[in-house]
Design a protein around this motif. Structure first.
Motif, PDB file in Angstrom:
ATOM      1  N   ARG A  39     -23.410  -7.147  62.715  1.00  8.33           N
ATOM      2  CA  ARG A  39     -23.385  -8.374  63.533  1.00  8.33           C
ATOM      3  C   ARG A  39     -24.496  -8.352  64.572  1.00  8.33           C
ATOM      4  O   ARG A  39     -24.928  -7.285  65.011  1.00  8.33           O
ATOM      5  N   GLU A  40     -24.919  -9.534  64.983  1.00 10.98           N
ATOM      6  CA  GLU A  40     -25.950  -9.648  66.018  1.00 10.98           C
ATOM      7  C   GLU A  40     -25.291  -9.836  67.376  1.00 10.98           C
ATOM      8  O   GLU A  40     -24.427 -10.718  67.530  1.00 10.98           O
ATOM      9  N   ILE A  41     -25.662  -9.012  68.345  1.00  6.30           N
ATOM     10  CA  ILE A  41     -25.216  -9.190  69.728  1.00  6.30           C
ATOM     11  C   ILE A  41     -26.464  -9.120  70.590  1.00  6.30           C
ATOM     12  O   ILE A  41     -27.191  -8.130  70.552  1.00  6.30           O
ATOM     13  N   ARG A  42     -26.706 -10.156  71.348  1.00 10.83           N
ATOM     14  CA  ARG A  42     -27.998 -10.293  72.037  1.00 10.83           C
ATOM     15  C   ARG A  42     -29.096 -10.186  70.988  1.00 10.83           C
ATOM     16  O   ARG A  42     -29.022 -10.806  69.946  1.00 10.83           O
ATOM     17  N   ASP A  43     -30.067  -9.338  71.247  1.00 13.96           N
ATOM     18  CA  ASP A  43     -31.168  -9.194  70.274  1.00 13.96           C
ATOM     19  C   ASP A  43     -30.970  -7.938  69.413  1.00 13.96           C
ATOM     20  O   ASP A  43     -31.903  -7.435  68.814  1.00 13.96           O
ATOM     21  N   LEU A  44     -29.724  -7.434  69.380  1.00 11.65           N
ATOM     22  CA  LEU A  44     -29.469  -6.180  68.674  1.00 11.65           C
ATOM     23  C   LEU A  44     -28.505  -6.386  67.507  1.00 11.65           C
ATOM     24  O   LEU A  44     -27.633  -7.255  67.558  1.00 11.65           O
ATOM     25  N   THR A  45     -28.686  -5.584  66.477  1.00  8.63           N
ATOM     26  CA  THR A  45     -27.760  -5.578  65.348  1.00  8.63           C
ATOM     27  C   THR A  45     -26.841  -4.372  65.496  1.00  8.63           C
ATOM     28  O   THR A  45     -27.329  -3.250  65.676  1.00  8.63           O
ATOM     29  N   VAL A  46     -25.539  -4.601  65.435  1.00  7.50           N
ATOM     30  CA  VAL A  46     -24.593  -3.498  65.591  1.00  7.50           C
ATOM     31  C   VAL A  46     -24.791  -2.505  64.446  1.00  7.50           C
ATOM     32  O   VAL A  46     -24.767  -2.878  63.275  1.00  7.50           O
ATOM     33  N   ALA A  47     -25.011  -1.238  64.809  1.00 10.76           N
ATOM     34  CA  ALA A  47     -25.269  -0.193  63.813  1.00 10.76           C
ATOM     35  C   ALA A  47     -24.008   0.632  63.577  1.00 10.76           C
ATOM     36  O   ALA A  47     -23.089   0.646  64.404  1.00 10.76           O
ATOM     37  N   ASP A  48     -23.987   1.325  62.455  1.00 19.67           N
ATOM     38  CA  ASP A  48     -22.875   2.209  62.106  1.00 19.67           C
ATOM     39  C   ASP A  48     -22.935   3.440  63.020  1.00 19.67           C
ATOM     40  O   ASP A  48     -23.986   4.069  63.159  1.00 19.67           O
ATOM     41  N   VAL A  49     -21.805   3.770  63.624  1.00 20.75           N
ATOM     42  CA  VAL A  49     -21.770   4.908  64.537  1.00 20.75           C
ATOM     43  C   VAL A  49     -22.181   6.204  63.813  1.00 20.75           C
ATOM     44  O   VAL A  49     -22.616   7.168  64.449  1.00 20.75           O
ATOM     45  N   ALA A  50     -22.088   6.182  62.480  1.00 20.10           N
ATOM     46  CA  ALA A  50     -22.522   7.355  61.699  1.00 20.10           C
ATOM     47  C   ALA A  50     -24.022   7.608  61.875  1.00 20.10           C
ATOM     48  O   ALA A  50     -24.498   8.726  61.652  1.00 20.10           O
TER      49      ALA A  50
END
Lengths: 221, 221
Positions: free
Chosen positions: A130-141
């Motif tokens: 998902r996009e939040i601000r200008d960032l894409t949520v990455a997998d914590v892995a």
């Protein structure tokens, strides 16, 4: 007045430090109102403090006021920013992009107060990507690799308490120096020389509950 | 040990009150671990306090410990809940259903800590009508009528600072007794006998910034 370059930081009590952002808020409002100088008495009146408490607080950092002149609002606002380290740009990551994490990422103007949000991580497949601000949520892995490459200095913890200690221990090993902790975990005394600032929302609401019960008998903070 | 019925509330310092929810968190964890009794020394160790500080704090409310026995975890957990007023069910409204307001509405288990979220209000046409938990976001224009009918006791403020004082003044007139304030406004000293508990997120992050600058020279809270 000490300049940001010559400023030497003494050891200051937590209560004084916690008042500095409040001073800064009031000074920002004064600037917005076009007020360029203010006496400790007038500032004390607006902040519901005593003039001597304000002088004592600011003297911890070398003063700033001039006898008979008071404080230069712009200078004091800027110097408090320097004392708080808001002139920095600390690479920061957010762990946990659920309701609260997402809100914090969107709500705060990190760059204006010394932080640069460079990564958001979650473990949920529904949230990753998902996009939040200008960032894409990455997998914590992928967190470990990300830290080795981008060296975040601070981490915002909005994850379930059960996941906190393992992730926090790993981040400390990877060089994270401070946590903004929204979990129920008490990290403050877990590490040496790691800064921890906690926002325990339930604790805060319980404090309101006490004051409501107490119908204003106690001093409000 | 005083029972909830006989318990008389004295005037207690804010710092002691603010520690009570933390005691409760640790006691909840002890209960979860099946621990039924604990000495002030052991509790102090876990909470990084001194045994005498714990005894002093709890003595403000009449004690609870027994010489040579320590504290009964269940009883102390329950009594602290009573002291904090968590056994109540205070009708509560939330103003501002943006990112933060929505997250707070969804994140917290209000009923378990004495609050009952009965209404959510916003002024934005995009947000009015949305479902959050079991509530439909209502138009803030209907707030006055709602309060006259449902008599909320507490209000959570997640609205822009510019809207705070007018709405807060109206709510106080309508009988609201306490605010959980997430705005930049300093409401604490605006009213007499109104409880205000503020969560200034930017202030908290600035405090973390100071500690990061200070690389652990100051006592962490």
């Amino acid at each position: 007045m000490p300049s940001s370059s010559t400023y030497k930081k003494p050891v200051i009590s937590t209560s004084v430090i916690k008042r500095l952002p409040r001073y800064r808020r009031f000074l920002r409002n004064l600037r917005a109102d076009g007020i360029t100088r203010i006496s400790s008495k007038e500032l004390a009146h607006r902040m519901n403090l005593t003039a001597s408490q304000i002088r004592q607080d600011l003297n911890c950092f070398g003063g700033f006021g001039l006898q008979g002149y008071g404080y230069n609002v712009d200078d004091l606002y800027r110097e408090i920013g320097v004392i708080l380290g808001l002139d920095k740009c600390r690479p920061t990551i957010l762990l946990g992009a659920g309701n609260l994490g997402k809100a914090i990422a969107r709500q705060l103007d990190f760059n204006s107060i010394g932080f640069d949000l460079i990564g958001i991580f979650d473990k949920s497949a529904d949230i990753i990507g998902r996009e939040i601000r200008d960032l894409t949520v990455a997998d914590v892995a992928t967190l470990k690799e990300f830290c080795k490459t981008h060296h975040p200095e601070a981490a915002i913890l909005c994850i379930p308490s059960s996941q906190v200690t393992d992730l926090a221990d790993m981040l400390v090993e990877l060089g994270v120096k401070g946590f903004w902790n929204f979990t129920h975990c008490d990290l403050v005394h877990r590490y040496d020389n790691i800064a921890v600032e906690s926002v325990h929302l339930s604790d805060s609401l319980m404090t309101l509950s006490y004051h409501l019960n107490d119908s204003g008998n106690t001093k409000k903070k």
